[in-house]
Design a protein around this motif. Structure first.
Motif, PDB file in Angstrom:
ATOM      1  N   GLY A 222      56.133  17.441  10.556  1.00 37.86           N
ATOM      2  CA  GLY A 222      57.313  16.989  11.285  1.00 37.86           C
ATOM      3  C   GLY A 222      58.397  18.045  11.318  1.00 37.86           C
ATOM      4  O   GLY A 222      59.039  18.264  12.355  1.00 37.86           O
ATOM      5  N   LEU A 223      58.595  18.707  10.190  1.00 42.04           N
ATOM      6  CA  LEU A 223      59.585  19.774  10.124  1.00 42.04           C
ATOM      7  C   LEU A 223      59.212  20.923  11.057  1.00 42.04           C
ATOM      8  O   LEU A 223      60.070  21.455  11.774  1.00 42.04           O
ATOM      9  N   LEU A 224      57.946  21.299  11.073  1.00 45.26           N
ATOM     10  CA  LEU A 224      57.508  22.398  11.935  1.00 45.26           C
ATOM     11  C   LEU A 224      57.769  22.093  13.409  1.00 45.26           C
ATOM     12  O   LEU A 224      58.231  22.961  14.149  1.00 45.26           O
ATOM     13  N   GLU A 225      57.506  20.867  13.829  1.00 42.92           N
ATOM     14  CA  GLU A 225      57.797  20.484  15.216  1.00 42.92           C
ATOM     15  C   GLU A 225      59.266  20.724  15.543  1.00 42.92           C
ATOM     16  O   GLU A 225      59.593  21.274  16.603  1.00 42.92           O
ATOM     17  N   ASP A 226      60.144  20.297  14.639  1.00 39.60           N
ATOM     18  CA  ASP A 226      61.579  20.484  14.854  1.00 39.60           C
ATOM     19  C   ASP A 226      61.942  21.961  14.893  1.00 39.60           C
ATOM     20  O   ASP A 226      62.718  22.400  15.748  1.00 39.60           O
ATOM     21  N   LEU A 227      61.409  22.732  13.953  1.00 39.25           N
ATOM     22  CA  LEU A 227      61.741  24.152  13.894  1.00 39.25           C
ATOM     23  C   LEU A 227      61.256  24.898  15.129  1.00 39.25           C
ATOM     24  O   LEU A 227      61.953  25.779  15.638  1.00 39.25           O
ATOM     25  N   LEU A 228      60.077  24.567  15.597  1.00 41.60           N
ATOM     26  CA  LEU A 228      59.573  25.210  16.816  1.00 41.60           C
ATOM     27  C   LEU A 228      60.493  24.934  17.999  1.00 41.60           C
ATOM     28  O   LEU A 228      60.794  25.839  18.785  1.00 41.60           O
ATOM     29  N   ARG A 229      60.964  23.710  18.086  1.00 37.14           N
ATOM     30  CA  ARG A 229      61.836  23.322  19.193  1.00 37.14           C
ATOM     31  C   ARG A 229      63.221  23.961  19.077  1.00 37.14           C
ATOM     32  O   ARG A 229      63.773  24.473  20.049  1.00 37.14           O
ATOM     33  N   VAL A 230      63.774  23.968  17.862  1.00 37.76           N
ATOM     34  CA  VAL A 230      65.161  24.395  17.679  1.00 37.76           C
ATOM     35  C   VAL A 230      65.287  25.899  17.438  1.00 37.76           C
ATOM     36  O   VAL A 230      66.180  26.539  17.995  1.00 37.76           O
ATOM     37  N   LEU A 231      64.409  26.458  16.628  1.00 35.63           N
ATOM     38  CA  LEU A 231      64.536  27.860  16.240  1.00 35.63           C
ATOM     39  C   LEU A 231      63.529  28.790  16.906  1.00 35.63           C
ATOM     40  O   LEU A 231      63.741  29.992  16.932  1.00 35.63           O
ATOM     41  N   GLY A 232      62.426  28.245  17.384  1.00 37.69           N
ATOM     42  CA  GLY A 232      61.400  29.062  18.015  1.00 37.69           C
ATOM     43  C   GLY A 232      60.303  29.455  17.042  1.00 37.69           C
ATOM     44  O   GLY A 232      60.451  29.326  15.827  1.00 37.69           O
ATOM     45  N   PRO A 233      59.190  29.964  17.586  1.00 38.41           N
ATOM     46  CA  PRO A 233      58.007  30.227  16.763  1.00 38.41           C
ATOM     47  C   PRO A 233      58.110  31.444  15.839  1.00 38.41           C
ATOM     48  O   PRO A 233      57.355  31.545  14.876  1.00 38.41           O
ATOM     49  N   ASP A 234      59.033  32.350  16.103  1.00 42.50           N
ATOM     50  CA  ASP A 234      59.104  33.583  15.320  1.00 42.50           C
ATOM     51  C   ASP A 234      60.232  33.607  14.302  1.00 42.50           C
ATOM     52  O   ASP A 234      60.415  34.609  13.603  1.00 42.50           O
ATOM     53  N   HIS A 235      60.975  32.519  14.211  1.00 44.63           N
ATOM     54  CA  HIS A 235      62.075  32.461  13.235  1.00 44.63           C
ATOM     55  C   HIS A 235      61.480  32.433  11.822  1.00 44.63           C
ATOM     56  O   HIS A 235      60.447  31.799  11.588  1.00 44.63           O
ATOM     57  N   PRO A 236      62.120  33.112  10.868  1.00 41.96           N
ATOM     58  CA  PRO A 236      61.583  33.134   9.490  1.00 41.96           C
ATOM     59  C   PRO A 236      61.374  31.744   8.883  1.00 41.96           C
ATOM     60  O   PRO A 236      60.390  31.531   8.170  1.00 41.96           O
ATOM     61  N   ASN A 237      62.258  30.805   9.164  1.00 45.71           N
ATOM     62  CA  ASN A 237      62.074  29.454   8.629  1.00 45.71           C
ATOM     63  C   ASN A 237      60.852  28.776   9.226  1.00 45.71           C
ATOM     64  O   ASN A 237      60.136  28.042   8.537  1.00 45.71           O
ATOM     65  N   THR A 238      60.609  29.011  10.509  1.00 48.65           N
ATOM     66  CA  THR A 238      59.429  28.450  11.166  1.00 48.65           C
ATOM     67  C   THR A 238      58.164  29.045  10.568  1.00 48.65           C
ATOM     68  O   THR A 238      57.207  28.326  10.266  1.00 48.65           O
ATOM     69  N   LEU A 239      58.169  30.352  10.376  1.00 50.31           N
ATOM     70  CA  LEU A 239      56.995  31.030   9.817  1.00 50.31           C
ATOM     71  C   LEU A 239      56.723  30.571   8.379  1.00 50.31           C
ATOM     72  O   LEU A 239      55.570  30.323   8.009  1.00 50.31           O
ATOM     73  N   ALA A 240      57.772  30.427   7.577  1.00 50.48           N
ATOM     74  CA  ALA A 240      57.598  29.973   6.197  1.00 50.48           C
ATOM     75  C   ALA A 240      57.081  28.538   6.166  1.00 50.48           C
ATOM     76  O   ALA A 240      56.203  28.202   5.358  1.00 50.48           O
ATOM     77  N   THR A 241      57.600  27.709   7.046  1.00 48.43           N
ATOM     78  CA  THR A 241      57.148  26.317   7.094  1.00 48.43           C
ATOM     79  C   THR A 241      55.694  26.239   7.513  1.00 48.43           C
ATOM     80  O   THR A 241      54.916  25.454   6.959  1.00 48.43           O
ATOM     81  N   ARG A 242      55.294  27.057   8.474  1.00 49.13           N
ATOM     82  CA  ARG A 242      53.896  27.078   8.906  1.00 49.13           C
ATOM     83  C   ARG A 242      52.990  27.476   7.740  1.00 49.13           C
ATOM     84  O   ARG A 242      51.942  26.873   7.525  1.00 49.13           O
ATOM     85  N   ALA A 243      53.406  28.466   6.966  1.00 47.88           N
ATOM     86  CA  ALA A 243      52.607  28.889   5.805  1.00 47.88           C
ATOM     87  C   ALA A 243      52.531  27.782   4.752  1.00 47.88           C
ATOM     88  O   ALA A 243      51.456  27.525   4.188  1.00 47.88           O
ATOM     89  N   ASN A 244      53.660  27.116   4.505  1.00 51.31           N
ATOM     90  CA  ASN A 244      53.652  26.010   3.545  1.00 51.31           C
ATOM     91  C   ASN A 244      52.776  24.859   4.032  1.00 51.31           C
ATOM     92  O   ASN A 244      52.061  24.239   3.242  1.00 51.31           O
ATOM     93  N   LEU A 245      52.828  24.589   5.318  1.00 49.72           N
ATOM     94  CA  LEU A 245      51.983  23.534   5.892  1.00 49.72           C
ATOM     95  C   LEU A 245      50.511  23.874   5.709  1.00 49.72           C
ATOM     96  O   LEU A 245      49.718  23.017   5.303  1.00 49.72           O
ATOM     97  N   ASP A 246      50.141  25.113   5.984  1.00 52.58           N
ATOM     98  CA  ASP A 246      48.745  25.534   5.779  1.00 52.58           C
ATOM     99  C   ASP A 246      48.325  25.329   4.324  1.00 52.58           C
ATOM    100  O   ASP A 246      47.224  24.840   4.057  1.00 52.58           O
ATOM    101  N   HIS A 247      49.209  25.691   3.401  1.00 55.47           N
ATOM    102  CA  HIS A 247      48.906  25.527   1.969  1.00 55.47           C
ATOM    103  C   HIS A 247      48.644  24.062   1.629  1.00 55.47           C
ATOM    104  O   HIS A 247      47.639  23.739   0.988  1.00 55.47           O
ATOM    105  N   TRP A 248      49.539  23.169   2.048  1.00 51.13           N
ATOM    106  CA  TRP A 248      49.402  21.762   1.671  1.00 51.13           C
ATOM    107  C   TRP A 248      48.254  21.087   2.399  1.00 51.13           C
ATOM    108  O   TRP A 248      47.620  20.184   1.846  1.00 51.13           O
ATOM    109  N   ARG A 249      47.939  21.536   3.607  1.00 47.21           N
ATOM    110  CA  ARG A 249      46.746  20.997   4.282  1.00 47.21           C
ATOM    111  C   ARG A 249      45.485  21.390   3.527  1.00 47.21           C
ATOM    112  O   ARG A 249      44.584  20.576   3.333  1.00 47.21           O
TER     113      ARG A 249
END
Length: 112
Positions: free
Chosen positions: A70-97
């Motif tokens: 859910g957070l990643l969806e928001d970050l992609l929309r608000v900050l874009g795919p290359d923002h550091p927070n988006t990238l960190a969230t994507r990595a954390n999501l991969d870890h928890w999946r």
């Protein structure tokens, strides 16, 4: 709407080393925030991040992944795919999946 007491409750639960209680309190806080704040308010993203962290620390990898999705969806929309927070969230999501899949396989559950 005043929701700072709920935020404090999250911190208290976490300070007591009650990650599951902190996750539950964060979920309640998130419900209030979604109801009263603008969908792009940064406070919602902070709460989603904390919710994911506390789910993970409580041993709920699937819950952590769901919050991060859910957070990643928001970050992609608000900050874009290359923002550091988006990238960190994507990595954390991969870890928890991956963690959730490993736990499912260990418990004899196949998610595929």
């Amino acid at each position: 709407m005043e929701y700072s007491p709920k935020r404090r409750m999250c911190s208290v639960r976490y300070g007591e080393r009650d990650a599951a209680g902190a996750a539950k309190a964060s979920a309640a806080l998130l419900e209030d925030q979604v109801r009263v704040l603008d969908p792009d308010d940064p406070e919602i993203r902070v709460t989603l991040h904390n919710l994911a962290r506390w789910h993970g620390e409580a041993g709920d990898a699937a819950g952590a992944a769901a919050a991060l999705a859910g957070l990643l969806e928001d970050l992609l929309r608000v900050l874009g795919p290359d923002h550091p927070n988006t990238l960190a969230t994507r990595a954390n999501l991969d870890h928890w999946r991956e963690e959730a899949e490993e736990r499912d396989l260990k418990n004899g559950n196949d998610r595929s």
